[in-house]
Design an enzyme around this catalytic site. Structure first.
Site, PDB file in Angstrom:
ATOM      1  N   CYS A 209       0.829  -1.196   0.000  1.00  0.00           N
ATOM      2  CA  CYS A 209       0.000   0.000   0.000  1.00  0.00           C
ATOM      3  C   CYS A 209       0.873   1.260   0.000  1.00  0.00           C
ATOM      4  O   CYS A 209       1.637   1.461  -0.929  1.00  0.00           O
ATOM      5  CB  CYS A 209      -1.011  -0.025   1.139  1.00  0.00           C
TER       6      CYS A 209
ATOM      7  N   HIS B 245      -3.830  -4.578  -0.426  1.00  0.00           N
ATOM      8  CA  HIS B 245      -3.419  -5.185   0.846  1.00  0.00           C
ATOM      9  C   HIS B 245      -3.517  -6.704   0.752  1.00  0.00           C
ATOM     10  O   HIS B 245      -4.600  -7.265   0.935  1.00  0.00           O
ATOM     11  CB  HIS B 245      -4.325  -4.699   1.980  1.00  0.00           C
TER      12      HIS B 245
ATOM     13  N   GLU C 231      -2.558  -8.715   2.948  1.00  0.00           N
ATOM     14  CA  GLU C 231      -2.903  -9.203   4.293  1.00  0.00           C
ATOM     15  C   GLU C 231      -4.392  -9.071   4.587  1.00  0.00           C
ATOM     16  O   GLU C 231      -4.878  -9.639   5.576  1.00  0.00           O
ATOM     17  CB  GLU C 231      -2.067  -8.461   5.341  1.00  0.00           C
TER      18      GLU C 231
END
Length: 205
Positions: free
Chosen positions: A77, A186, A188
Site C-alpha cells: 500500500c 493489501h 494481508e
C-alpha cells in the site's frame, strides 16, 4: 521481518505472513532489518506521514542498503507508494525513496477512496501472481496511486513486471523488480488470494 516505523497495519501484515509459514517478527532495529531474509514495508495513511516515520528509523536507508545487496523487500500500500520519487497530496509535494521514477497522485475517479475488491492484470511471467486465476480479486483502500509507469528497459537492465488495475483510471497495482516487489492492494486483507501471493513472495527468499 516487518519494518516498524509507526505504520498502522503492522500486526495484520505479521499475522498474514505467519499464516503462510513465515518466521516473522516486527522490528525497528537497524541490524535486524538489514539482515533479515526478507523485509516487508507496510504503510497506511498519508504519503508524507509515512515518509516521516520511515526516515525516523532510517528505513529509507535500510531499503536502499538491502537492495544494493540484492536482499528482498516487499512494499504494501503506502509502503509501495513511498518507493517512488515523490507523492503529491493536497498540494504537498513529498520526496519518496526514489527507487522508481514516478509520482503518486490522486486518482481521477468518481468515487474515492477506492475501497473494496478489484481485479488486477499481471503480466506474463509474474512470480507474485503465479497460480492465481485472471479474475482473482484483491482488497484495495486508497485514493492515490501511480498512474504513469516511467521506467523502461535498457542495456543490461530488464523491464520490471508491472501489474495494473483500474478505478476511474488505470494505476499501478503491483511491481516486480528483482529483489524489490510491491503491491498497492493489501494482501494481508485479501483472504486466500493474498495468502497465495505472500506465499509466492516467501518462496523467492
Amino acid at each position: 521481518m516487518v519494518l516498524d516505523y509507526g505504520s498502522g497495519n503492522l500486526r495484520s501484515a505479521e499475522r498474514a505472513l505467519a499464516r503462510v509459514g513465515a518466521d516473522v517478527t516486527v522490528t525497528a532495529d537497524w541490524d535486524a532489518a538489514l539482515e533479515a531474509d526478507g523485509l516487508v514495508v507496510p504503510g497506511v495513511g498519508a504519503f508524507s506521514a509515512c515518509m516521516e516515520g520511515l526516515k525516523s528509523v532510517r528505513g529509507d536507508q535500510i531499503v536502499g542498503r538491502r537492495l544494493a545487496g540484492g536482499r528482498p523487500v516487499l512494499g504494501i500500500c503506502v509502503g509501495m507508494q513511498i518507493l517512488f520519487e515523490k507523492g503529491v497530496e493536497h498540494g504537498v509535494h513529498t520526496e519518496g525513496c526514489g527507487e522508481w521514477p514516478g509520482t503518486v497522485e490522486r486518482l481521477d475517479a468518481p468515487v474515492l477512496p477506492h475501497m473494496g475488491w478489484n481485479t488486477v492484470a499481471p503480466p506474463a511471467g509474474s512470480v507474485l501472481f503465479d497460480g492465481l486465476d485472471a479474475g482473482t480479486r484483491f482488497y484495495f483502500v486508497h485514493s492515490y496511486g501511480v498512474r504513469d509507469w516511467r521506467l523502461t528497459a535498457g542495456p543490461g537492465f530488464n523491464q520490471p513486471l508491472v501489474t495494473w488495475a483500474e478505478h476511474g483510471v488505470p494505476f499501478v497495482a503491483a511491481v516486480e523488480n528483482g529483489p524489490l516487489m510491491a503491491t498497492q492492494f493489501h494482501p494481508e486483507k485479501s483472504g486466500d488470494a493474498g495468502a497465495a501471493l505472500l506465499g509466492n513472495w516467501l518462496r523467492t527468499l
